[in-house]
Design an enzyme around this catalytic site. Structure first.
Site, PDB file in Angstrom:
ATOM      1  N   ASP A  32      12.403   2.992  -0.786  1.00  0.00           N
ATOM      2  CA  ASP A  32      11.536   4.104  -1.176  1.00  0.00           C
ATOM      3  C   ASP A  32      12.068   5.399  -0.561  1.00  0.00           C
ATOM      4  O   ASP A  32      12.436   5.426   0.616  1.00  0.00           O
ATOM      5  CB  ASP A  32      10.117   3.837  -0.682  1.00  0.00           C
ATOM      6  CG  ASP A  32       9.081   4.738  -1.299  1.00  0.00           C
ATOM      7  OD1 ASP A  32       9.299   5.970  -1.346  1.00  0.00           O
ATOM      8  OD2 ASP A  32       8.033   4.228  -1.732  1.00  0.00           O
ATOM      9  N   ASN A  88      -0.673  -0.532  -6.274  1.00  0.00           N
ATOM     10  CA  ASN A  88      -1.746   0.365  -6.687  1.00  0.00           C
ATOM     11  C   ASN A  88      -1.810   0.453  -8.210  1.00  0.00           C
ATOM     12  O   ASN A  88      -0.776   0.491  -8.870  1.00  0.00           O
ATOM     13  CB  ASN A  88      -1.506   1.767  -6.113  1.00  0.00           C
ATOM     14  CG  ASN A  88      -1.349   1.753  -4.603  1.00  0.00           C
ATOM     15  OD1 ASN A  88      -2.084   1.082  -3.900  1.00  0.00           O
ATOM     16  ND2 ASN A  88      -0.375   2.483  -4.106  1.00  0.00           N
ATOM     17  N   GLN A  95      -2.024   5.137  -7.339  1.00  0.00           N
ATOM     18  CA  GLN A  95      -0.796   5.021  -8.126  1.00  0.00           C
ATOM     19  C   GLN A  95      -0.333   6.416  -8.531  1.00  0.00           C
ATOM     20  O   GLN A  95      -1.094   7.179  -9.142  1.00  0.00           O
ATOM     21  CB  GLN A  95      -1.020   4.157  -9.366  1.00  0.00           C
ATOM     22  CG  GLN A  95       0.256   3.910 -10.147  1.00  0.00           C
ATOM     23  CD  GLN A  95       0.060   3.017 -11.375  1.00  0.00           C
ATOM     24  OE1 GLN A  95      -1.066   2.788 -11.822  1.00  0.00           O
ATOM     25  NE2 GLN A  95       1.151   2.534 -11.917  1.00  0.00           N
ATOM     26  N   HIS A 101       4.858  -1.242  -9.896  1.00  0.00           N
ATOM     27  CA  HIS A 101       5.789  -1.456  -8.793  1.00  0.00           C
ATOM     28  C   HIS A 101       5.034  -2.050  -7.620  1.00  0.00           C
ATOM     29  O   HIS A 101       3.843  -1.811  -7.446  1.00  0.00           O
ATOM     30  CB  HIS A 101       6.529  -0.170  -8.391  1.00  0.00           C
ATOM     31  CG  HIS A 101       5.660   0.986  -8.066  1.00  0.00           C
ATOM     32  ND1 HIS A 101       4.975   1.702  -9.026  1.00  0.00           N
ATOM     33  CD2 HIS A 101       5.366   1.576  -6.884  1.00  0.00           C
ATOM     34  CE1 HIS A 101       4.305   2.687  -8.455  1.00  0.00           C
ATOM     35  NE2 HIS A 101       4.516   2.625  -7.138  1.00  0.00           N
ATOM     36  N   HIS A 103       5.134  -2.484  -3.485  1.00  0.00           N
ATOM     37  CA  HIS A 103       5.686  -1.999  -2.225  1.00  0.00           C
ATOM     38  C   HIS A 103       5.806  -3.163  -1.244  1.00  0.00           C
ATOM     39  O   HIS A 103       4.857  -3.927  -1.069  1.00  0.00           O
ATOM     40  CB  HIS A 103       4.753  -0.958  -1.590  1.00  0.00           C
ATOM     41  CG  HIS A 103       4.519   0.263  -2.405  1.00  0.00           C
ATOM     42  ND1 HIS A 103       5.156   1.450  -2.152  1.00  0.00           N
ATOM     43  CD2 HIS A 103       3.696   0.482  -3.461  1.00  0.00           C
ATOM     44  CE1 HIS A 103       4.740   2.358  -3.014  1.00  0.00           C
ATOM     45  NE2 HIS A 103       3.855   1.797  -3.827  1.00  0.00           N
TER      46      HIS A 103
END
Length: 138
Positions: A32, A88, A95, A101, A103
């Site tokens: 990230d 999220n 989100q 996606h 994490h």
């Protein structure tokens, strides 16, 4: 299906460079750019799904083994004390990019990387009602 306007589709499919930690035919996992902690990794499907509600069952079945593999590798490589998995859906839940996606966030004791919630109180009768409502939608 891919969304040509989706930044995560472009990253997942190699059109935009990233620091990739894992890739297979379904997913690309990248570090990230705005990490909550060192080693914070995003698992991106190569196909476009706006969120969990749209996620294809085949991808849903495959994402958790990838998350487990990355979590174990990050824990070992970074000597982490634990790992959070965070996913999220929609703006109200945090989100910010409308592409599913997951994490994977390595954690160290006392790092304060993510806010934790304060456990609330629950009423047994209300819990029964909520369980019935949710169960009724399944």
């Amino acid at each position: 299906m891919k969304d040509c306007n989706c930044i995560f589709c472009k990253i997942a499919n190699g059109e935009i460079p990233s620091n990739t930690v894992y890739e297979d035919e379904y997913f690309r996992a990248i570090l990230d750019l705005s990490p909550a902690a060192k080693g914070h990794t995003l698992i991106l499907p190569k196909e476009h799904f706006a969120n969990l509600y749209e996620l294809d069952d085949e991808y849903a079945k495959r994402v958790m083994p990838v998350a487990k593999m990355i979590a174990m590798a990050a824990k070992k490589a970074l000597n982490a004390d634990g790992v959070n998995l965070v996913q999220n859906n929609e703006a109200a839940a945090g989100q910010t990019v409308p592409h599913f996606h997951l994490h994977v966030i390595p954690r160290h004791e006392g790092d304060n990387a993510l806010p934790l919630w304060t456990p609330g109180q629950s009423d047994p009768e209300e819990q029964k009602e909520i369980a019935a409502k949710i169960g009724g939608e399944l």
